[in-house]
Design an enzyme around this catalytic site. Structure first.
Site, PDB file in Angstrom:
ATOM      1  N   SER A   1      -7.940   2.276 -19.812  1.00 30.69           N
ATOM      2  CA  SER A   1      -7.618   1.399 -18.671  1.00 30.69           C
ATOM      3  C   SER A   1      -8.889   1.236 -17.851  1.00 30.69           C
ATOM      4  CB  SER A   1      -6.513   2.035 -17.806  1.00 30.69           C
ATOM      5  OG  SER A   1      -7.068   3.073 -17.028  1.00 30.69           O
TER       6      SER A   1
ATOM      7  N   TYR B   1      -8.213  14.894  -7.074  1.00 35.43           N
ATOM      8  CA  TYR B   1      -7.263  14.274  -8.023  1.00 35.43           C
ATOM      9  C   TYR B   1      -6.398  15.350  -8.704  1.00 35.43           C
ATOM     10  CZ  TYR B   1      -5.964  11.084 -11.931  1.00 35.43           C
ATOM     11  OH  TYR B   1      -5.308  10.309 -12.865  1.00 35.43           O
TER      12      TYR B   1
ATOM     13  N   LYS C   1      -2.409  15.519  -8.400  1.00 41.27           N
ATOM     14  CA  LYS C   1      -1.575  15.377  -9.595  1.00 41.27           C
ATOM     15  C   LYS C   1      -0.743  16.644  -9.846  1.00 41.27           C
ATOM     16  CE  LYS C   1      -2.459  11.164 -11.055  1.00 41.27           C
ATOM     17  NZ  LYS C   1      -1.477  10.116 -10.745  1.00 41.27           N
TER      18      LYS C   1
ATOM     19  N   ASP D   1       0.884  -1.165   0.000  1.00 44.14           N
ATOM     20  CA  ASP D   1       0.000   0.000   0.000  1.00 44.14           C
ATOM     21  C   ASP D   1       0.920   1.213   0.000  1.00 44.14           C
ATOM     22  OD1 ASP D   1      -1.625   2.139   0.551  1.00 44.14           O
ATOM     23  OD2 ASP D   1      -2.707   1.165   2.197  1.00 44.14           O
ATOM     24  N   VAL D   2       0.901   1.985  -1.073  1.00 53.39           N
ATOM     25  CA  VAL D   2       1.873   3.087  -1.204  1.00 53.39           C
ATOM     26  C   VAL D   2       1.696   4.191  -0.157  1.00 53.39           C
ATOM     27  CG1 VAL D   2       2.348   2.722  -3.660  1.00 53.39           C
ATOM     28  CG2 VAL D   2       0.501   4.296  -2.976  1.00 53.39           C
TER      29      VAL D   2
ATOM     30  N   SER E   1      -0.909  13.673 -14.142  1.00 53.64           N
ATOM     31  CA  SER E   1      -2.029  13.594 -15.085  1.00 53.64           C
ATOM     32  C   SER E   1      -2.256  14.982 -15.658  1.00 53.64           C
ATOM     33  CB  SER E   1      -3.293  13.144 -14.358  1.00 53.64           C
ATOM     34  OG  SER E   1      -4.436  13.406 -15.146  1.00 53.64           O
TER      35      SER E   1
HETATM   36  N1  LIG Z   1      -6.098   5.995 -17.359  1.00 53.14           N
HETATM   37  C1  LIG Z   1      -5.917   7.278 -17.596  1.00 53.14           C
HETATM   38  O1  LIG Z   1      -6.535   7.867 -18.500  1.00 53.14           O
HETATM   39  C2  LIG Z   1      -4.925   8.077 -16.789  1.00 53.14           C
HETATM   40  C3  LIG Z   1      -4.676   9.390 -17.171  1.00 53.14           C
HETATM   41  C4  LIG Z   1      -3.745  10.141 -16.449  1.00 53.14           C
HETATM   42  C5  LIG Z   1      -3.089   9.583 -15.386  1.00 53.14           C
HETATM   43  N2  LIG Z   1      -3.352   8.307 -15.016  1.00 53.14           N
HETATM   44  C6  LIG Z   1      -2.615   7.776 -13.873  1.00 53.14           C
HETATM   45  O2  LIG Z   1      -1.922   6.604 -14.251  1.00 53.14           O
HETATM   46  C7  LIG Z   1      -1.767   5.753 -13.110  1.00 53.14           C
HETATM   47  C8  LIG Z   1      -2.258   4.355 -13.452  1.00 53.14           C
HETATM   48  O3  LIG Z   1      -3.634   4.429 -13.778  1.00 53.14           O
HETATM   49  P1  LIG Z   1      -4.435   3.287 -14.553  1.00 53.14           P
HETATM   50  O4  LIG Z   1      -5.319   3.973 -15.516  1.00 53.14           O
HETATM   51  O5  LIG Z   1      -3.529   2.219 -15.006  1.00 53.14           O
HETATM   52  O6  LIG Z   1      -5.372   2.773 -13.337  1.00 53.14           O
HETATM   53  P2  LIG Z   1      -5.831   1.330 -12.889  1.00 53.14           P
HETATM   54  O7  LIG Z   1      -6.980   1.557 -11.963  1.00 53.14           O
HETATM   55  O8  LIG Z   1      -6.030   0.424 -14.061  1.00 53.14           O
HETATM   56  O9  LIG Z   1      -4.558   0.781 -12.053  1.00 53.14           O
HETATM   57  C9  LIG Z   1      -4.166   1.335 -10.849  1.00 53.14           C
HETATM   58  C10 LIG Z   1      -3.447   0.285 -10.016  1.00 53.14           C
HETATM   59  O10 LIG Z   1      -3.032   0.914  -8.781  1.00 53.14           O
HETATM   60  C11 LIG Z   1      -3.297   0.007  -7.714  1.00 53.14           C
HETATM   61  N3  LIG Z   1      -3.445   0.747  -6.453  1.00 53.14           N
HETATM   62  C12 LIG Z   1      -4.482   1.535  -6.069  1.00 53.14           C
HETATM   63  N4  LIG Z   1      -4.268   2.024  -4.834  1.00 53.14           N
HETATM   64  C13 LIG Z   1      -3.061   1.553  -4.431  1.00 53.14           C
HETATM   65  C14 LIG Z   1      -2.287   1.697  -3.243  1.00 53.14           C
HETATM   66  N5  LIG Z   1      -2.718   2.430  -2.200  1.00 53.14           N
HETATM   67  N6  LIG Z   1      -1.090   1.077  -3.183  1.00 53.14           N
HETATM   68  C15 LIG Z   1      -0.635   0.299  -4.209  1.00 53.14           C
HETATM   69  N7  LIG Z   1      -1.339   0.114  -5.346  1.00 53.14           N
HETATM   70  C16 LIG Z   1      -2.538   0.723  -5.438  1.00 53.14           C
HETATM   71  C17 LIG Z   1      -4.561  -0.745  -8.124  1.00 53.14           C
HETATM   72  O11 LIG Z   1      -4.697  -1.960  -7.414  1.00 53.14           O
HETATM   73  C18 LIG Z   1      -4.317  -0.920  -9.630  1.00 53.14           C
HETATM   74  O12 LIG Z   1      -3.634  -2.128  -9.902  1.00 53.14           O
HETATM   75  C19 LIG Z   1      -2.534   6.427 -11.965  1.00 53.14           C
HETATM   76  O13 LIG Z   1      -1.655   7.176 -11.176  1.00 53.14           O
HETATM   77  C20 LIG Z   1      -3.488   7.345 -12.713  1.00 53.14           C
HETATM   78  O14 LIG Z   1      -3.901   8.418 -11.899  1.00 53.14           O
HETATM   79  C21 LIG Z   1      -4.256   7.530 -15.685  1.00 53.14           C
END
Ligand SMILES: NC(=O)c1ccc[n+]([C@@H]2O[C@H](COP(=O)([O-])OP(=O)(O)OC[C@H]3O[C@@H](n4cnc5c(N)ncnc54)[C@H](O)[C@@H]3O)[C@@H](O)[C@H]2O)c1
Length: 244
Positions: free
Chosen positions: A187, A152, A156, A61-62, A139
């Site tokens: 995703s 968020y 970010k 858990d980060v 983001s």
């Molecule tokens: N998908 C998008 O469009 C998008 C856009 C900009 C930024 N992001 C960022 O990219 C990153 C990845 O997003 P994604 O779309 O792959 O999301 P996702 O929900 O598919 O994956 C996120 C992962 O983080 C894990 N996680 C959540 N809370 C956690 C914690 N406390 N400790 C450890 N792991 C934890 C989850 O179990 C999951 O496996 C995130 O930081 C997200 O904010 C995503």
């Protein structure tokens, strides 16, 4: 290969963007340690990535410094820590009128404190080795601010400040700290979005499409590799031209 022999830690790498980063890093010759809240999914990801020769699963858990330290220790126990990707994330979207204090705190904790834990603890190891690359996943929401995301967007944007301050602290020790700001990426996080919102976002993108997670992974690979050896404190947008 760009990352031959390197060891990387990726938080939140059980799925989505983090998983795509792990896949690309391995293709470039690295071994990866994936730390994720969901251990079952992380073990499944490791199997899919090629098993224990190239990947390790750690429950993490980060928001917990002790968990992040144990994650980093797993990489060090494997031979060292060359690359740290702070990617774990959640959303708890709601307008300010409806957002609870808990929803605000959760998002700030996972993104901002999680990223701070990962950055400072990885830098602690990398400074001894006099080299390393840290990549923080921000983001585009942190650049422009999006409705329903006061939590968020704040987290970010905070990651950008954290990245720049950390970059200045450790540059002279051979450690680089950079960030990326993805836009609309396919995703689980975005697939939960109502179609109407998805279409609105798509209409704002000059390239006219969302990105695949692999298109974020390639930019992160560039920042992790020696190709970006003179870059630190940078924020790269991966948005198809949205919000430029
Ligand atoms: N998908 C998008 O469009 C998008 C856009 C900009 C930024 N992001 C960022 O990219 C990153 C990845 O997003 P994604 O779309 O792959 O999301 P996702 O929900 O598919 O994956 C996120 C992962 O983080 C894990 N996680 C959540 N809370 C956690 C914690 N406390 N400790 C450890 N792991 C934890 C989850 O179990 C999951 O496996 C995130 O930081 C997200 O904010 C995503």
């Amino acid at each position: 290969m760009l990352l031959d022999g390197r060891i990387a830690v990726i938080t939140g790498g059980a799925q989505g963007i983090g998983y795509a980063i792990a896949e690309r890093f391995i293709a470039e010759g690295a071994r990866v340690v994936i730390g994720d809240l969901n251990f079952e999914a992380t073990e499944a990801a490791v199997a899919k990535l090629g098993g224990s020769e190239v990947a390790k699963a750690v429950q993490c858990d980060v928001t917990s410094a002790a968990d992040v330290q144990a994650l980093i220790d797993a990489a060090v126990g494997w031979g060292g820590l060359d690359i740290m990707v702070n990617n774990a994330g959640i959303t708890r979207d709601a307008t300010m009128r409806k957002m609870t204090e808990e929803q605000f705190d959760q998002v700030i904790d996972v993104h901002l404190k999680g990223c701070w834990n990962g950055t400072r603890l990885a830098a602690g190891v990398m400074r001894e080795a006099k080299s390393g690359a840290i990549i923080n996943i921000s983001s585009i929401s942190g650049k422009v601010g999006l409705i329903g995301q006061t939590n968020y967007s704040a987290a970010k944007a905070g990651i950008v400040g954290l990245t720049k301050a950390a970059a200045k602290e450790v540059a002279h020790l051979g450690v680089r700290v950079n960030a990326v700001q993805p836009g609309l990426i396919r995703s689980a996080m975005t697939e939960a979005m109502p179609q109407r919102i998805w279409d609105q976002k798509l209409a704002e993108i000059p390239m006219g499409r969302a990105a695949e997670p692999s298109e974020v992974a390639s930019v992160v690979t560039f920042l992790a590799s020696d190709m970006s050896s003179y870059m630190t404190g940078c924020v790269l947008e991966i948005t198809g031209g949205r919000h430029i």
